[in-house]
Design a protein around this motif. Structure first.
Motif, PDB file in Angstrom:
ATOM      1  N   MET A   1       0.828  -1.199   0.000  1.00 54.19           N
ATOM      2  CA  MET A   1       0.000   0.000   0.000  1.00 54.19           C
ATOM      3  C   MET A   1       0.866   1.253   0.000  1.00 54.19           C
ATOM      4  SD  MET A   1      -2.785   1.269   2.786  1.00 54.19           S
ATOM      5  CE  MET A   1      -4.004   0.052   2.419  1.00 54.19           C
ATOM      6  N   MET A   2       1.958   1.200   0.759  1.00 51.82           N
ATOM      7  CA  MET A   2       2.786   2.385   0.900  1.00 51.82           C
ATOM      8  C   MET A   2       3.835   2.526  -0.201  1.00 51.82           C
ATOM      9  SD  MET A   2       3.212   2.563   4.993  1.00 51.82           S
ATOM     10  CE  MET A   2       3.766   4.247   5.017  1.00 51.82           C
ATOM     11  N   ASN A   3       4.296   1.413  -0.779  1.00 49.66           N
ATOM     12  CA  ASN A   3       5.391   1.496  -1.734  1.00 49.66           C
ATOM     13  C   ASN A   3       5.083   0.907  -3.096  1.00 49.66           C
ATOM     14  OD1 ASN A   3       7.067   2.584   0.246  1.00 49.66           O
ATOM     15  ND2 ASN A   3       7.547   0.568   1.028  1.00 49.66           N
ATOM     16  N   GLY A   4       4.059   0.133  -3.200  1.00 50.57           N
ATOM     17  CA  GLY A   4       3.782  -0.571  -4.443  1.00 50.57           C
ATOM     18  C   GLY A   4       2.919   0.250  -5.382  1.00 50.57           C
ATOM     19  N   GLY A   5       1.735  -0.275  -5.660  1.00 46.25           N
ATOM     20  CA  GLY A   5       0.834   0.353  -6.607  1.00 46.25           C
ATOM     21  C   GLY A   5       0.198   1.624  -6.089  1.00 46.25           C
ATOM     22  N   TYR A   6       0.421   1.950  -4.852  1.00 49.05           N
ATOM     23  CA  TYR A   6      -0.141   3.146  -4.257  1.00 49.05           C
ATOM     24  C   TYR A   6       0.976   4.179  -4.155  1.00 49.05           C
ATOM     25  CZ  TYR A   6      -3.801  -0.073  -2.904  1.00 49.05           C
ATOM     26  OH  TYR A   6      -4.801  -0.996  -2.925  1.00 49.05           O
ATOM     27  N   ASN A   7       1.038   5.091  -5.094  1.00 46.56           N
ATOM     28  CA  ASN A   7       2.162   6.019  -5.170  1.00 46.56           C
ATOM     29  C   ASN A   7       1.900   7.296  -4.392  1.00 46.56           C
ATOM     30  OD1 ASN A   7       3.602   4.363  -6.990  1.00 46.56           O
ATOM     31  ND2 ASN A   7       2.238   5.046  -8.610  1.00 46.56           N
TER      32      ASN A   7
ATOM     33  N   ILE B   1      -3.972   5.974  -0.748  1.00 44.56           N
ATOM     34  CA  ILE B   1      -4.650   4.835  -0.136  1.00 44.56           C
ATOM     35  C   ILE B   1      -5.984   4.548  -0.817  1.00 44.56           C
ATOM     36  CG2 ILE B   1      -3.495   4.996   2.098  1.00 44.56           C
ATOM     37  CD1 ILE B   1      -6.005   6.492   3.132  1.00 44.56           C
ATOM     38  N   GLN B   2      -6.133   5.001  -2.042  1.00 50.93           N
ATOM     39  CA  GLN B   2      -7.356   4.704  -2.766  1.00 50.93           C
ATOM     40  C   GLN B   2      -7.536   3.203  -2.867  1.00 50.93           C
ATOM     41  OE1 GLN B   2      -6.861   6.885  -6.389  1.00 50.93           O
ATOM     42  NE2 GLN B   2      -7.714   8.729  -5.503  1.00 50.93           N
ATOM     43  N   GLY B   3      -8.737   2.743  -2.634  1.00 53.28           N
ATOM     44  CA  GLY B   3      -9.040   1.327  -2.713  1.00 53.28           C
ATOM     45  C   GLY B   3      -8.710   0.552  -1.454  1.00 53.28           C
TER      46      GLY B   3
ATOM     47  N   LYS C   1     -11.261   5.055  -7.162  1.00 52.48           N
ATOM     48  CA  LYS C   1     -10.103   4.545  -7.892  1.00 52.48           C
ATOM     49  C   LYS C   1      -9.934   5.317  -9.182  1.00 52.48           C
ATOM     50  CE  LYS C   1     -10.769  -0.022  -6.024  1.00 52.48           C
ATOM     51  NZ  LYS C   1     -11.241  -1.366  -6.319  1.00 52.48           N
ATOM     52  N   LYS C   2      -8.734   5.316  -9.705  1.00 51.20           N
ATOM     53  CA  LYS C   2      -8.420   6.010 -10.962  1.00 51.20           C
ATOM     54  C   LYS C   2      -9.408   5.612 -12.046  1.00 51.20           C
ATOM     55  CE  LYS C   2      -4.799   6.779 -14.324  1.00 51.20           C
ATOM     56  NZ  LYS C   2      -3.466   6.419 -14.748  1.00 51.20           N
ATOM     57  N   GLY C   3      -9.932   6.603 -12.734  1.00 51.81           N
ATOM     58  CA  GLY C   3     -10.843   6.355 -13.832  1.00 51.81           C
ATOM     59  C   GLY C   3     -12.282   6.166 -13.399  1.00 51.81           C
ATOM     60  N   ASP C   4     -12.527   6.197 -12.094  1.00 56.66           N
ATOM     61  CA  ASP C   4     -13.879   6.000 -11.586  1.00 56.66           C
ATOM     62  C   ASP C   4     -14.547   7.363 -11.417  1.00 56.66           C
ATOM     63  OD1 ASP C   4     -16.123   4.794 -10.581  1.00 56.66           O
ATOM     64  OD2 ASP C   4     -15.299   4.494  -8.584  1.00 56.66           O
ATOM     65  N   ASN C   5     -14.659   8.093 -12.495  1.00 59.40           N
ATOM     66  CA  ASN C   5     -15.187   9.454 -12.377  1.00 59.40           C
ATOM     67  C   ASN C   5     -16.384   9.692 -13.290  1.00 59.40           C
ATOM     68  OD1 ASN C   5     -13.844   9.364 -14.787  1.00 59.40           O
ATOM     69  ND2 ASN C   5     -12.644  11.201 -14.454  1.00 59.40           N
ATOM     70  N   ASN C   6     -17.167   8.670 -13.552  1.00 53.18           N
ATOM     71  CA  ASN C   6     -18.369   8.907 -14.369  1.00 53.18           C
ATOM     72  C   ASN C   6     -19.605   8.706 -13.574  1.00 53.18           C
ATOM     73  OD1 ASN C   6     -17.348   6.315 -14.304  1.00 53.18           O
ATOM     74  ND2 ASN C   6     -17.950   5.817 -16.375  1.00 53.18           N
TER      75      ASN C   6
END
Length: 139
Positions: free
Chosen positions: A37-43, A90-92, A134-139
């Protein structure tokens, strides 16, 4: 004499065990879940996630409640949409991720004592908010 030696050994072992536990706790060990969460896919400071990214997000009632709680309790460090600021993106994050962080991340000590974060229903709402942005969840 034998009792004195036994007592000395027990006290020595307990002192060693206490010291080892203290050193381990101070070492910053974090399970893989939190490390990811802190170092991987969560930048940190991911510019792809910003307040502008979610103006039309359709949030459930639980996620809306979580958004209000997140804004007052978490956004100062994690950014308005959990995109990362001082703290990581920390999205998701799941309910278990949040509970783990509140108990184990030293930088969270100041907020983990907040009565609102002792209520599991509030943490559930926050997790619903985090999962909804989450990214792209804006519709």
């Amino acid at each position: 004499m034998k009792n004195k030696i036994t007592a000395f050994l027990i006290i020595g072992f307990l002192a060693f065990l206490s010291t080892a536990m203290y050193v381990y706790a101070q070492s910053g060990y974090e399970p893989m879940m939190m490390r990811d969460m802190m170092n991987g896919g969560y930048n940190y400071n991911n510019e792809n996630y910003s307040a502008k990214s979610f103006p039309n997000a359709k949030l459930s009632e639980d996620a809306k409640k979580g958004g209000v709680l997140f804004e007052s309790l978490c956004a100062q460090c994690h950014g308005q949409y959990a995109q990362g600021k001082i703290g990581p993106n920390i999205q998701g994050a799941s309910l278990s991720n949040i509970n783990w962080a509140l108990k184990n991340v030293s930088m969270m000590n100041s907020v983990s004592t907040n009565p609102q974060l002792k209520n599991q229903k509030n943490i559930y709402y926050i997790s619903k908010f985090l999962k909804s942005i989450k990214k792209g969840d804006n519709n």
